[in-house]
Structure formats: structure tokens, C-alpha cells
Design an enzyme around this catalytic site. Structure first.
Site, PDB file in Angstrom:
ATOM      1  N   HIS A  38       0.824  -1.218   0.000  1.00  0.00           N
ATOM      2  CA  HIS A  38       0.000   0.000   0.000  1.00  0.00           C
ATOM      3  C   HIS A  38       0.859   1.269   0.000  1.00  0.00           C
ATOM      4  CE1 HIS A  38      -4.167  -1.642   0.556  1.00  0.00           C
ATOM      5  NE2 HIS A  38      -3.452  -2.706   0.871  1.00  0.00           N
ATOM      6  N   THR A  39       2.131   1.121  -0.237  1.00  0.00           N
ATOM      7  CA  THR A  39       3.003   2.294  -0.344  1.00  0.00           C
ATOM      8  C   THR A  39       2.979   2.889  -1.746  1.00  0.00           C
ATOM      9  OG1 THR A  39       4.811   0.712  -0.711  1.00  0.00           O
ATOM     10  CG2 THR A  39       4.613   1.662   1.498  1.00  0.00           C
ATOM     11  N   SER A  71     -11.988 -16.770 -22.808  1.00  0.00           N
ATOM     12  CA  SER A  71     -11.085 -17.209 -21.744  1.00  0.00           C
ATOM     13  C   SER A  71     -11.096 -18.728 -21.688  1.00  0.00           C
ATOM     14  CB  SER A  71     -11.532 -16.629 -20.403  1.00  0.00           C
ATOM     15  OG  SER A  71     -10.859 -17.264 -19.328  1.00  0.00           O
ATOM     16  N   SER A 132      -4.909  -9.796 -12.463  1.00  0.00           N
ATOM     17  CA  SER A 132      -5.483  -8.780 -13.347  1.00  0.00           C
ATOM     18  C   SER A 132      -4.387  -8.010 -14.082  1.00  0.00           C
ATOM     19  CB  SER A 132      -6.371  -7.815 -12.553  1.00  0.00           C
ATOM     20  OG  SER A 132      -5.637  -7.148 -11.538  1.00  0.00           O
ATOM     21  N   GLU A 164      -6.971  -0.293 -14.955  1.00  0.00           N
ATOM     22  CA  GLU A 164      -7.390  -0.777 -13.632  1.00  0.00           C
ATOM     23  C   GLU A 164      -8.206   0.283 -12.895  1.00  0.00           C
ATOM     24  OE1 GLU A 164      -7.357  -4.042 -11.044  1.00  0.00           O
ATOM     25  OE2 GLU A 164      -5.955  -3.963 -12.707  1.00  0.00           O
ATOM     26  N   ASP A 176       1.840  -3.295  -9.491  1.00  0.00           N
ATOM     27  CA  ASP A 176       1.600  -4.577 -10.146  1.00  0.00           C
ATOM     28  C   ASP A 176       2.065  -4.570 -11.595  1.00  0.00           C
ATOM     29  OD1 ASP A 176       0.446  -5.249  -7.757  1.00  0.00           O
ATOM     30  OD2 ASP A 176      -1.615  -5.007  -8.453  1.00  0.00           O
ATOM     31  N   TYR A 228      -9.931  -1.841   0.422  1.00  0.00           N
ATOM     32  CA  TYR A 228      -8.792  -1.242  -0.270  1.00  0.00           C
ATOM     33  C   TYR A 228      -9.040   0.247  -0.486  1.00  0.00           C
ATOM     34  CZ  TYR A 228      -4.895  -0.852  -3.575  1.00  0.00           C
ATOM     35  OH  TYR A 228      -3.720  -0.493  -4.194  1.00  0.00           O
TER      36      TYR A 228
END
Length: 386
Positions: A38-39, A71, A132, A164, A176, A228
Site C-alpha cells: 500500500h506504499t 477465456s 489482473s 485498472e 503490479d 482497499y
């Protein structure tokens, strides 16, 4: 589920589905965040590495404005959309990830027309391993090449992040996508999320006789909902009250003063970010000076901070961490956005079977769903594989 992407099989599955061969197959890995949770959206520091599990997309360009997507999981139904009428309402479910990337790139002026796409991924969904981002980065890499767009890796990172944020609706930072695009074999990516500057940090686990064991708790999470976004809002509130652009600008020496200005919960959120940033810097230093065997205490301290100050752990994650440590892990922590997902443990290679068995027993004794446990290695980033 096999961890390795079989590019030839993905291409063959595309051909079976669409009746013609693809123009190519591109793959992008998931990631483990070694430390720095979370930085990223606080303009701080992170230290992820790509793992040897990836998403692969086989794509063939079309002469019209139709996109057909399949998919390899579930019922394998073809989803068909008209790109000229693409909107948030038509980008739903799993297709929001590839179509979100296409939407962003078209917004940037890249003339992506119709295409057929077949997706296969070995990154577990909802496990905190960035399934994702793996899809987004594979698709972005593919269209960057197919359309000769000429975007840099850092620009592709921002494409994935924007997809995202704006399409999927998850308020994530650049961690990510950076891990998925910038990684190389045997290294972690030390990333400054304010400047997007990055460097590769050697993470030769095998030479040290170590491995990273992932414990997928099977407690799924979704970044687009719930805690989040609430944690991000707390961090933004803390920065606003403290008068800084981002919590990156708060040092440990500032925390006593911050405690007097913030409510108790917001202060704990801020304290996690400040101390976690320092742990990332310390981990990079220790890896350079003493190697991976010496970083265990930093990993474990990170988990305690996420559990107690940021409150993003859960009983399953805590049990995985505690059990691994009791079995001799050098360090352990949850990884990813939290509220479920995976824990990681740094362990000697010889202890893999014993640690895995102990965690399985502990979950059974607690009445939890059986976890999925596997080792991961630092792997290369997104690339064309066929």
C-alpha cells in the site's frame, strides 16, 4: 494447474476456437510483492518480483471493428463487442481487463481495430498475485507490438494502471504493472512510485538455498470494492491533514507530531505507510550487503504492521504466517492488497515439504478451506512467447 505457459498450446486453442492461427502469443507474469504494501499509491517504495506464473493472450487482428474474446476457463463462451461503441457498460467481468487496455490505448490515439483474443492464465485469481495486471500487461504488450505504437515500458505501466483505475474501478498504484513489465530473471524490482524510476535488485534465492513459498488462503478479495478503497482514503486524509503531497513525505521522526494531529485510526494507517517505506529501503540495503537470508525479520515486521496498523490481514493469513514461522521460516508476511489472498514465507529449500504440511494441518484444524501452496521464483517480465 501447471505453472508454465505453453505458448504452442495457447496458439492451438486459439486456432481451434476461431478457425485460424493467431498473429502471435504474448505473456505477462503475476507478481509477489516481497515488501512494500500500500506504499505505491502513497508515492513511496515497493520491491516486487515477477513470478513463474503468467497470463498469455493469443491475438489476431481483424479488418472490422469487432472484438471477440474467449477465456480458457469456465464455459469458454465467446464475448463479442463493437469497439466503436465500447463503453464502461460493455466492459464487464473478466473482459474488463483486456478491453480496458484497448479502451485506454484507443483514448491515447492508437488506432486499434477489431481482433480475436484467447486468454489463458496460470496466475490464481483473487490470490493477491496480480492476476489482473498480468492480463493487462500481456494485452498492452501485444497491441504495442501489433500496432507499432512505440510505447515505452513505463508508458505501458501507466496504460495498465489507467485500465485498472478507470475501467475496472480499482484505485491501485503502479506496483503490479511495473513488476509484470520490468522484471528479469533472478531479480526484484526496486521501484520509486513517485518518479517511476526503477532498478533491479539481485534476488538469487536458489544460490542461498532458499525459496519463497506462497500460501494461497483461498480467501478471495476484490480491489474494486471494500477495504482497499477505504485504506487509500485514510492515507489521503492523513496526507491532507499533515500538509504533504503524499505520505512518502512523512519520516519516522514526524510520527510523534502526527499522532497529535490525526485521529487514532488514521494515525495507524499513516504509521504503517511510513514504517513500510523504511522497511523497503532497509530490505534493498540488506539484500545488497548480506543477501536474502538476512531479510526475514523485515518481512515479519511488515506483516505485523499490516495486521495491527493497517488492518488488512485476516485469520487465514495470520495463521499461515504464524505456522510458517513456527516451522522455521526466516520470515513471513501477507502479500498483496489484503483482506484475503496469499501469504509468503522465506524458507530453506529443504523445509518446503515440512512447512507446507504444517500449514495444511493448521488450516484443517482451524476449519479453514484447504490452502493452495506452491513455490515461486523471480521470473522475466512481459514478452512475446510465440
Amino acid at each position: 494447474m501447471s505453472a508454465t505457459i505453453d505458448a504452442a498450446q495457447v496458439g492451438a486453442d486459439f486456432t481451434r476456437t476461431f478457425g485460424t492461427a493467431p498473429d502471435g502469443v504474448w505473456a505477462a507474469p503475476g507478481r509477489v510483492n516481497l515488501i512494500g504494501e500500500h506504499t505505491d499509491y502513497n508515492e513511496g517504495f515497493v520491491l516486487p518480483f515477477a513470478i513463474d506464473r503468467a497470463a498469455a493472450v493469443a491475438i489476431r487482428l481483424r479488418d472490422d471493428s469487432t472484438a471477440r474474446l474467449v477465456s480458457s476457463y469456465g464455459e469458454q463462451l465467446v464475448v463479442e463487442v463493437d469497439l466503436d461503441t465500447l463503453s464502461h457498460d460493455t466492459m464487464t467481468g473478466w473482459t474488463a481487463y483486456p478491453l480496458g487496455v484497448v479502451w485506454v490505448m484507443r483514448q491515447m490515439g492508437i488506432a486499434i481495430g477489431g481482433f480475436d483474443l484467447y486468454l489463458h492464465s496460470t496466475v490464481p485469481s483473487g490470490a493477491g498475485l496480480s492476476s489482473s495486471a498480468a492480463i493487462e500487461c500481456a494485452v498492452a504488450t501485444a497491441f504495442n507490438e501489433l500496432e507499432n505504437a512505440g510505447l515505452s515500458l513505463n508508458e505501458l505501466v501507466l496504460v495498465g494502471q489507467r485500465a485498472e483505475n478507470e475501467v475496472v474501478g480499482a484505485p491501485t498504484g503502479i506496483l503490479d504493472q511495473s513488476a509484470s513489465l520490468l522484471s528479469t530473471d533472478g531479480h526484484a524490482v526496486f521501484l520509486d512510485c513517485r518518479t517511476q524510476e526503477s532498478s533491479l535488485v539481485p534476488l538469487d534465492l536458489a544460490a542461498a538455498g532458499l525459496l519463497i513459498l506462497v500460501v494461497d488462503t483461498k480467501v478471495t478479495h476484490a480491489h474494486a470494492t471494500g477495504g482497499y478503497a477505504a485504506r487509500r482514503a485514510s492515507c489521503e486524509l492523513g496526507a491532507e491533514v499533515l500538509g504533504v503531497a503524499a505520505l512518502r513525505d512523512i519520516a519516522a521522526a514526524d510520527l510523534p507530531e502526527a499522532a497529535g494531529l490525526l485521529d487514532e485510526e488514521t494515525f495507524r494507517r499513516v504509521r504503517h505507510i511510513v514504517t513500510e517505506n523504511q522497511r523497503v529501503l532497509d530490505t534493498v540495503g540488506v539484500l545488497g550487503d548480506a543477501g536474502p537470508a538476512a531479510i526475514g525479520a523485515l518481512l515479519t515486521a511488515s506483516h505485523a504492521s499490516m495486521r495491527d496498523d493497517f488492518e488488512i490481514s485476516c485469520p487465514e493469513l495470520d495463521l499461515a504466517v504464524d505456522t510458517a514461522l513456527a516451522q522455521g521460516a526466516l520470515g513471513a508476511r501477507m502479500t498483496g492488497g489484503g483482506f484475503g489472498g496469499s501469504a509468503i514465507a522465506l524458507i530453506p529449500v529443504a523445509d518446503e515439504a515440512a512447512v507446507s504440511a504444517a500449514v495444511v494441518r493448521a488450516f484443517a484444524d482451524a476449519g479453514f478451506t484447504a490452502p493452495d501452496i506452491f513455490a515461486v521464483s523471480p521470473a522475466p517480465g512481459a514478452r512475446k512467447v510465440s
